[in-house]
Design a protein around this motif. Structure first.
Motif, PDB file in Angstrom:
ATOM      1  N   ILE A  70       0.794  -1.022   0.024  1.00 10.77           N
ATOM      2  CA  ILE A  70      -0.040  -0.010  -0.001  1.00 10.77           C
ATOM      3  C   ILE A  70       0.839   1.246   0.108  1.00 10.77           C
ATOM      4  CG2 ILE A  70      -1.781   1.511   1.296  1.00 10.77           C
ATOM      5  CD1 ILE A  70      -2.940  -0.794  -0.152  1.00 10.77           C
ATOM      6  N   ASP A  71       1.816   1.325   0.694  1.00 11.24           N
ATOM      7  CA  ASP A  71       2.809   2.201   0.775  1.00 11.24           C
ATOM      8  C   ASP A  71       3.391   2.650  -0.510  1.00 11.24           C
ATOM      9  OD1 ASP A  71       4.454   4.430   2.131  1.00 11.24           O
ATOM     10  OD2 ASP A  71       5.917   3.044   1.927  1.00 11.24           O
ATOM     11  N   LYS A  72       3.700   1.544  -1.280  1.00  6.83           N
ATOM     12  CA  LYS A  72       4.432   1.727  -2.365  1.00  6.83           C
ATOM     13  C   LYS A  72       3.541   2.233  -3.589  1.00  6.83           C
ATOM     14  CE  LYS A  72       8.581   0.265  -2.079  1.00  6.83           C
ATOM     15  NZ  LYS A  72       9.579   1.447  -2.247  1.00  6.83           N
ATOM     16  N   LEU A  73       2.345   1.676  -3.427  1.00  6.54           N
ATOM     17  CA  LEU A  73       1.168   2.176  -4.424  1.00  6.54           C
ATOM     18  C   LEU A  73       0.794   3.606  -4.332  1.00  6.54           C
ATOM     19  CD1 LEU A  73      -1.285  -0.911  -4.650  1.00  6.54           C
ATOM     20  CD2 LEU A  73       0.260  -0.011  -6.446  1.00  6.54           C
ATOM     21  N   ILE A  74       0.644   4.087  -2.978  1.00 10.52           N
ATOM     22  CA  ILE A  74       0.206   5.495  -2.589  1.00 10.52           C
ATOM     23  C   ILE A  74       1.361   6.397  -2.991  1.00 10.52           C
ATOM     24  CG2 ILE A  74      -0.024   6.853  -0.745  1.00 10.52           C
ATOM     25  CD1 ILE A  74      -1.844   4.711   0.737  1.00 10.52           C
ATOM     26  N   SER A  75       2.609   6.238  -2.819  1.00  8.74           N
ATOM     27  CA  SER A  75       3.642   6.928  -3.193  1.00  8.74           C
ATOM     28  C   SER A  75       3.787   7.034  -4.815  1.00  8.74           C
ATOM     29  CB  SER A  75       5.043   6.466  -2.412  1.00  8.74           C
ATOM     30  OG  SER A  75       5.523   5.343  -3.296  1.00  8.74           O
ATOM     31  N   THR A  77       1.339   6.795  -6.792  1.00  9.78           N
ATOM     32  CA  THR A  77       0.340   7.392  -7.169  1.00  9.78           C
ATOM     33  C   THR A  77       0.223   9.089  -6.777  1.00  9.78           C
ATOM     34  OG1 THR A  77      -1.331   5.709  -6.799  1.00  9.78           O
ATOM     35  CG2 THR A  77      -2.418   7.596  -7.087  1.00  9.78           C
ATOM     36  N   VAL A  78       0.734   9.281  -5.606  1.00  7.53           N
ATOM     37  CA  VAL A  78       0.861  10.554  -5.260  1.00  7.53           C
ATOM     38  C   VAL A  78       2.148  11.149  -6.307  1.00  7.53           C
ATOM     39  CG1 VAL A  78       2.180  12.203  -3.441  1.00  7.53           C
ATOM     40  CG2 VAL A  78       0.184  10.525  -2.757  1.00  7.53           C
ATOM     41  N   ILE A  80       2.746  10.717  -9.275  1.00  2.00           N
ATOM     42  CA  ILE A  80       2.107  10.740 -10.604  1.00  2.00           C
ATOM     43  C   ILE A  80       1.197  12.074 -10.401  1.00  2.00           C
ATOM     44  CG2 ILE A  80       0.173   9.919 -12.040  1.00  2.00           C
ATOM     45  CD1 ILE A  80       2.948   8.421 -12.690  1.00  2.00           C
ATOM     46  N   ILE A  81       0.377  12.318  -9.462  1.00  3.89           N
ATOM     47  CA  ILE A  81      -0.605  13.394  -9.179  1.00  3.89           C
ATOM     48  C   ILE A  81       0.074  14.449  -9.236  1.00  3.89           C
ATOM     49  CG2 ILE A  81      -2.603  14.396  -7.786  1.00  3.89           C
ATOM     50  CD1 ILE A  81      -3.454  11.424  -7.445  1.00  3.89           C
ATOM     51  N   HIS A  82       1.012  14.602  -8.411  1.00  3.35           N
ATOM     52  CA  HIS A  82       2.028  15.837  -8.194  1.00  3.35           C
ATOM     53  C   HIS A  82       2.705  16.167  -9.292  1.00  3.35           C
ATOM     54  CE1 HIS A  82       2.149  15.320  -3.386  1.00  3.35           C
ATOM     55  NE2 HIS A  82       1.132  16.162  -3.843  1.00  3.35           N
ATOM     56  N   ASN A  83       3.116  15.385 -10.121  1.00  2.00           N
ATOM     57  CA  ASN A  83       4.004  15.894 -11.352  1.00  2.00           C
ATOM     58  C   ASN A  83       2.899  16.069 -12.511  1.00  2.00           C
ATOM     59  OD1 ASN A  83       6.194  15.721 -10.297  1.00  2.00           O
ATOM     60  ND2 ASN A  83       6.346  13.742 -10.357  1.00  2.00           N
ATOM     61  N   ILE A  84       1.531  15.972 -12.498  1.00  6.39           N
ATOM     62  CA  ILE A  84       0.770  16.299 -13.493  1.00  6.39           C
ATOM     63  C   ILE A  84       1.086  17.808 -14.368  1.00  6.39           C
ATOM     64  CG2 ILE A  84      -1.641  17.092 -13.999  1.00  6.39           C
ATOM     65  CD1 ILE A  84      -2.645  14.800 -12.411  1.00  6.39           C
ATOM     66  N   PRO A  85       1.406  18.672 -13.671  1.00  4.86           N
ATOM     67  CA  PRO A  85       1.709  20.025 -14.021  1.00  4.86           C
ATOM     68  C   PRO A  85       2.888  20.080 -15.151  1.00  4.86           C
ATOM     69  CG  PRO A  85       1.193  20.536 -12.067  1.00  4.86           C
ATOM     70  CD  PRO A  85       1.511  19.152 -12.180  1.00  4.86           C
ATOM     71  N   VAL A  86       3.925  19.061 -14.582  1.00  7.39           N
ATOM     72  CA  VAL A  86       5.234  18.839 -15.285  1.00  7.39           C
ATOM     73  C   VAL A  86       4.902  18.141 -16.464  1.00  7.39           C
ATOM     74  CG1 VAL A  86       7.462  17.792 -15.154  1.00  7.39           C
ATOM     75  CG2 VAL A  86       6.486  18.933 -13.113  1.00  7.39           C
ATOM     76  N   TYR A  87       4.021  16.998 -16.551  1.00 11.09           N
ATOM     77  CA  TYR A  87       3.859  16.330 -17.541  1.00 11.09           C
ATOM     78  C   TYR A  87       2.786  16.871 -18.673  1.00 11.09           C
ATOM     79  CZ  TYR A  87       4.274  12.299 -14.370  1.00 11.09           C
ATOM     80  OH  TYR A  87       5.077  11.372 -13.432  1.00 11.09           O
TER      81      TYR A  87
END
Length: 91
Positions: A70-75, A77-78, A80-87
């Motif tokens: 769960i820790d790996k999946l959450i990190s 996902t977070v 990916i979401i935090h880097n949306i502006p970069v993407y």
């Protein structure tokens, strides 16, 4: 969206998938090997004998490694979401 970007995300996703699946696969493999050795020593050739121990081993591995998974999946996902502006900027 560039080809390099898609390859990078796909590579990271596949690495995470393999890392998450590895504990359950290893537990199942080890238990299957132990049961096979037991069958060879005792000459019990029942094909269904391996299923229950393997299923239990995979469930135990899942219970043991669930917080880590769960820790790996959450990190991931977070990240990916935090880097949306970069993407979006890479378009």
């Amino acid at each position: 969206m560039t080809v390099d970007f898609v390859i990078e995300i796909t590579t990271k996703t596949l690495e995470l998938t393999l890392m998450i699946a590895a504990p359950m696969l290893i537990f199942g493999l080890v238990v299957g090997l132990i049961v096979s050795i037991f069958q060879a020593v005792t000459q019990i050739q029942e094909m269904t004998l391996t299923f229950i121990p393997k299923i239990l081993a995979v469930v135990v591995a899942l219970i043991i490694f669930f917080p880590w998974i769960i820790d790996k999946l959450i990190s991931f996902t977070v990240n990916i979401i935090h880097n949306i502006p970069v993407y979006i900027g890479k378009f």
